[in-house]
Design an enzyme around this catalytic site. Structure first.
Site, PDB file in Angstrom:
ATOM      1  N   ARG A  86      39.556  48.257  48.292  1.00  0.00           N
ATOM      2  CA  ARG A  86      39.029  48.613  46.978  1.00  0.00           C
ATOM      3  C   ARG A  86      38.800  50.121  46.986  1.00  0.00           C
ATOM      4  O   ARG A  86      38.616  50.734  48.043  1.00  0.00           O
ATOM      5  CB  ARG A  86      37.704  47.899  46.708  1.00  0.00           C
ATOM      6  CG  ARG A  86      37.781  46.373  46.744  1.00  0.00           C
ATOM      7  CD  ARG A  86      36.397  45.777  46.523  1.00  0.00           C
ATOM      8  NE  ARG A  86      36.437  44.314  46.519  1.00  0.00           N
ATOM      9  CZ  ARG A  86      36.156  43.546  47.571  1.00  0.00           C
ATOM     10  NH1 ARG A  86      35.834  44.112  48.731  1.00  0.00           N
ATOM     11  NH2 ARG A  86      36.191  42.228  47.480  1.00  0.00           N
ATOM     12  N   LYS A  93      31.841  44.601  49.193  1.00  0.00           N
ATOM     13  CA  LYS A  93      30.861  44.195  48.191  1.00  0.00           C
ATOM     14  C   LYS A  93      29.675  43.517  48.857  1.00  0.00           C
ATOM     15  O   LYS A  93      29.846  42.749  49.801  1.00  0.00           O
ATOM     16  CB  LYS A  93      31.502  43.233  47.182  1.00  0.00           C
ATOM     17  CG  LYS A  93      32.429  43.911  46.184  1.00  0.00           C
ATOM     18  CD  LYS A  93      32.904  42.920  45.135  1.00  0.00           C
ATOM     19  CE  LYS A  93      33.736  43.603  44.063  1.00  0.00           C
ATOM     20  NZ  LYS A  93      34.196  42.647  43.037  1.00  0.00           N
ATOM     21  N   HIS A 100      43.701  49.844  42.274  1.00  0.00           N
ATOM     22  CA  HIS A 100      43.691  48.413  42.573  1.00  0.00           C
ATOM     23  C   HIS A 100      45.106  47.840  42.659  1.00  0.00           C
ATOM     24  O   HIS A 100      45.322  46.812  43.303  1.00  0.00           O
ATOM     25  CB  HIS A 100      42.894  47.654  41.517  1.00  0.00           C
ATOM     26  CG  HIS A 100      42.529  46.259  41.936  1.00  0.00           C
ATOM     27  ND1 HIS A 100      41.500  46.001  42.802  1.00  0.00           N
ATOM     28  CD2 HIS A 100      43.086  45.066  41.637  1.00  0.00           C
ATOM     29  CE1 HIS A 100      41.424  44.694  43.009  1.00  0.00           C
ATOM     30  NE2 HIS A 100      42.369  44.113  42.319  1.00  0.00           N
ATOM     31  N   HIS A 120      37.358  38.629  50.576  1.00  0.00           N
ATOM     32  CA  HIS A 120      36.970  37.676  49.535  1.00  0.00           C
ATOM     33  C   HIS A 120      36.113  36.562  50.130  1.00  0.00           C
ATOM     34  O   HIS A 120      36.455  36.000  51.167  1.00  0.00           O
ATOM     35  CB  HIS A 120      38.213  37.048  48.889  1.00  0.00           C
ATOM     36  CG  HIS A 120      38.976  37.993  48.026  1.00  0.00           C
ATOM     37  ND1 HIS A 120      40.315  37.836  47.734  1.00  0.00           N
ATOM     38  CD2 HIS A 120      38.592  39.124  47.379  1.00  0.00           C
ATOM     39  CE1 HIS A 120      40.716  38.816  46.948  1.00  0.00           C
ATOM     40  NE2 HIS A 120      39.690  39.609  46.728  1.00  0.00           N
TER      41      HIS A 120
END
Length: 299
Positions: free
Chosen positions: A149, A173, A245, A271
C-alpha cells in the site's frame, strides 16, 4: 461538528482499542461528519439517543440526493455503524438505529492492472541521471515487487530491511506487522539509493530511519507517490487510469496467474480475510480456462 465530547471519545476508542491508523481514524470521523452536516442542514441538533432508524434512512436519502456514489454511501454507513456501536458499548444509547440499515449493493469494478511490459515502461521512463531517479526506480520496483500500500511504502524504515534474507518488515493497517519477501532487483536498487544517493541528503531530525526521502530530507508524502505514478503514466502515454494501488493489484494478479497459492498472496498483501484477497486478485478468463483444462476430470 455536533456531539463533540462523544466524537472525541470515539476517536480515542478507534486509536487505542481498535488500533487503527491515523488515516483510518480520519476516514471514520469524516463519515460521521456527514451526519452532522445533514442535521445542520435541517437546523436541528438531536440527542444521540433520540436518533431513530427512520432518521438514518432519511439521512441516506439525503446522501443519495447529493449524488453520492453507492460505494461512498456504503463507507459512510459503515462509519456510522461503528460510531453507534461505540455508543452502545458506552451505554450512551439503548438501541442502535443503524442495526437494521444495509449498505447499498455495490458493483465490483476491478481496477486496471498493468502487464509486465507496461510496468517496465514506467521504470524505463525514469531518468536515472537525476538525483531522484534511482529513488523513483526503487519505489516502483518495491511497490510492484512487494505489493505494498502507498502508506506502507512511505513508512518503510531502514531498520526493518533485512537484505541478507531478502525480507522487509512492513507495518500495515491497524499497526499489524508482516514480513514480505523482497526480490533481487528491488534490493539492488535500494542498496544503490540508500548507500550512494540518500547518503548525500541532508536528513531532517526524526526522518533518519525512513527509507524514501524528498529533496528536503523528510519522508515522502502519499501525494508525492501518486504524482510520481501519474507523471510516469503520462510520460509513456499510458491510457489506463492508474494509481499506486494499481501496482499492488498487478502484483497480486500476476502471482495468482502464475500459479501462486491464494493463502500465500493473502499473507503477503496483509489481508485479514481471504475474501479481500479474492477481490484484489483478478484472474482472467484464459487462466481460468487453463485451470479447468488441466485439473478438471471431465475437461
Amino acid at each position: 461538528m455536533l456531539w463533540q465530547s462523544y466524537i472525541k471519545g470515539f476517536k480515542a476508542y478507534l486509536k487505542l482499542e481498535r488500533a487503527l491508523s491515523g488515516n483510518s481514524v480520519d476516514a471514520y470521523l469524516t463519515d460521521l461528519d456527514k451526519l452532522s452536516q445533514y442535521y445542520q442542514s435541517l437546523e436541528i441538533v438531536p440527542k444521540l439517543n433520540e436518533i431513530t432508524v427512520e432518521d438514518i434512512k432519511s439521512f441516506i436519502s439525503w446522501l443519495n440526493n447529493l449524488g453520492m456514489l453507492s460505494s461512498t454511501q456504503a463507507r459512510v454507513i459503515s462509519g456510522l455503524k461503528a460510531f453507534f456501536s461505540y455508543l452502545m458499548i458506552e451505554d450512551v444509547i439503548q438501541s442502535d438505529p443503524t442495526s437494521l440499515i444495509e449498505a447499498p449493493k455495490l458493483v465490483r469494478k476491478l481496477p486496471d492492472t498493468l502487464n509486465i511490459y507496461e510496468i517496465n515502461s514506467l521504470i524505463d521512463a525514469i531518468d536515472a541521471s537525476k538525483p531522484e531517479g534511482m529513488r523513483n526506480k526503487a519505489i516502483i520496483e518495491v511497490m510492484y515487487g512487494c505489493g505494498l500500500r502507498v502508506t506502507e511504502l512511505t513508512e518503510m524504515k531502514i531498520s526493518n530491511l533485512y537484505p541478507q534474507i531478502e525480507f522487509i518488515k512492513i507495518i500495515g493497517k491497524g499497526n499489524k506487522e508482516r514480513l514480505v519477501p523482497i526480490g533481487g532487483v528491488a534490493l539492488k536498487l535500494l542498496d544503490i539509493y540508500i548507500n550512494q544517493i540518500r547518503l548525500h541528503v541532508n536528513i531532517k531530525k526524526g526522518n533518519e530511519d525512513f527509507i524514501f526521502l524528498n529533496r528536503f530530507g523528510a519522508k515522502l508524502s502519499r501525494i508525492s507517490i501518486f504524482n510520481l505514478i501519474k507523471s510516469l503514466a503520462n510520460a509513456v502515454g499510458l491510457k489506463k487510469t492508474i494509481s499506486p494501488h494499481t501496482l499492488r493489484h498487478s502484483f497480486a494478479t500476476h502471482l495468482i496467474e502464475g500459479g501462486a497459492d491464494l493463502r500465500a498472496v493473502q499473507e503477503m498483501l496483509g489481508h485479514s480475510s481471504i475474501t479481500t484477497t479474492e477481490i484484489y486478485t483478478h484472474i482472467d478468463r484464459d487462466y481460468l480456462r487453463e485451470v479447468i483444462t488441466q485439473f478438471h476430470p471431465r475437461s
